[in-house]
Design an enzyme around this catalytic site. Structure first.
Site, PDB file in Angstrom:
ATOM      1  CG  HIS A  67      -1.943  -0.823   1.116  1.00 36.95           C
ATOM      2  ND1 HIS A  67      -3.167  -0.703   0.680  1.00 36.95           N
ATOM      3  CD2 HIS A  67      -2.160  -2.241   1.507  1.00 36.95           C
ATOM      4  CE1 HIS A  67      -3.956  -1.664   0.496  1.00 36.95           C
ATOM      5  NE2 HIS A  67      -3.338  -2.685   1.043  1.00 36.95           N
ATOM      6  N   PRO A  68       0.525   2.157  -0.521  1.00 34.12           N
ATOM      7  CG  PRO A  68      -0.956   3.777  -1.904  1.00 34.12           C
ATOM      8  CD  PRO A  68      -0.914   2.356  -1.453  1.00 34.12           C
ATOM      9  CB  SER A  84      -4.353   3.910  -4.552  1.00 30.81           C
ATOM     10  OG  SER A  84      -4.357   2.666  -4.120  1.00 30.81           O
ATOM     11  CD  GLN A  85      -5.050  10.125  -8.179  1.00 31.11           C
ATOM     12  OE1 GLN A  85      -3.702   9.938  -8.128  1.00 31.11           O
ATOM     13  NE2 GLN A  85      -5.653  11.409  -7.715  1.00 31.11           N
ATOM     14  CD  GLU A  86     -11.275   5.564  -9.611  1.00 28.01           C
ATOM     15  OE1 GLU A  86     -12.034   4.700  -8.935  1.00 28.01           O
ATOM     16  OE2 GLU A  86     -11.418   5.581 -10.776  1.00 28.01           O
ATOM     17  CD  GLN A  88      -3.700   8.312  -1.220  1.00 27.37           C
ATOM     18  OE1 GLN A  88      -3.345   9.327  -0.879  1.00 27.37           O
ATOM     19  NE2 GLN A  88      -3.030   7.268  -1.150  1.00 27.37           N
ATOM     20  CG  PHE A 119      -1.953   5.043   8.602  1.00 27.68           C
ATOM     21  CD1 PHE A 119      -2.391   4.657   9.941  1.00 27.68           C
ATOM     22  CD2 PHE A 119      -2.936   6.027   8.031  1.00 27.68           C
ATOM     23  CE1 PHE A 119      -3.676   4.931  10.340  1.00 27.68           C
ATOM     24  CE2 PHE A 119      -4.082   6.276   8.493  1.00 27.68           C
ATOM     25  CZ  PHE A 119      -4.574   5.515   9.895  1.00 27.68           C
ATOM     26  CB  ILE A 121      -7.185   4.303   7.376  1.00 29.28           C
ATOM     27  CG1 ILE A 121      -8.487   4.615   8.152  1.00 29.28           C
ATOM     28  CG2 ILE A 121      -6.859   5.431   6.395  1.00 29.28           C
ATOM     29  CD1 ILE A 121      -8.661   5.794   8.963  1.00 29.28           C
ATOM     30  CB  CYS A 122     -11.216   1.730   4.704  1.00 30.05           C
ATOM     31  SG  CYS A 122     -12.439   1.746   3.264  1.00 30.05           S
TER      32      CYS A 122
END
Length: 174
Positions: A67-68, A84-86, A88, A119, A121-122
């Site tokens: 995970h980033p 992940s882009q969407e 974040q 870290f 987190i959803c």
């Protein structure tokens, strides 16, 4: 996409479609493909969860390391996966002010130093203020407790991504 379609997918198509429901871990989708036929989407999710739980602690940490960082370098350089882009962006990680960015960088660095993985987190279920609060709070956990907490967050992310794939396919057909 209904379960009949999912069950009829070739190995390559299944991994291509579901390979990032756990961030950058197509091996998980590859491993569960052989459990077809699935009864329903929840059955797919159960097999993913069981696979994750069967891993050693170091295997679980390997998943976490895929995970980033939130609001990290990958976001700034455009190197995040589409999902992940969407996620974040929806959580406000792309609209942090300079103070919030500094806080995220500092807390992410402390977290990775303490636990050895980023870290997790959803973010779809949280906004930036809650993410920052959780990041600060979870730094107080011990490694084993935090590893399990992070895996629970991975499972939430996975569930939402699975449902998004199926929902987006259904909406495309409407």
């Amino acid at each position: 996409m209904d379960i009949r379609v999912i069950n009829s997918l070739t190995y390559e198509d299944f991994v291509n479609i579901f390979g990032n429901v756990v961030e950058k871990c197509p091996l998980i989708s590859a491993a569960i493909w052989s459990h077809r036929p699935f009864k329903d989407l929840e059955d797919v999710e159960t097999h993913i969860t069981e696979f994750i739980h069967s891993l050693s602690d170091s295997g679980k940490e390997g998943i976490l390391r895929c995970h980033p960082d939130l609001a990290g370098r990958d976001l700034q350089t455009g190197a995040l996966t589409r999902e992940s882009q969407e996620e974040q962006s929806q959580a406000g990680m792309t609209t942090l002010d300079s103070r919030e960015i500094l806080d995220m960088y500092r807390l992410n660095a402390e977290y990775k130093e303490r636990f050895g993985f980023p870290f997790i987190i959803c973010v779809r279920l949280n906004k930036k203020a809650e993410i920052l609060r959780q990041l600060s709070e979870r730094l107080k956990n011990d490694r084993a407790a935090e590893r399990e907490r992070a895996i629970e967050e991975v499972k939430k992310i996975c569930s939402l991504r699975l449902h998004s794939i199926v929902l987006s396919d259904m909406q495309t057909k409407l």
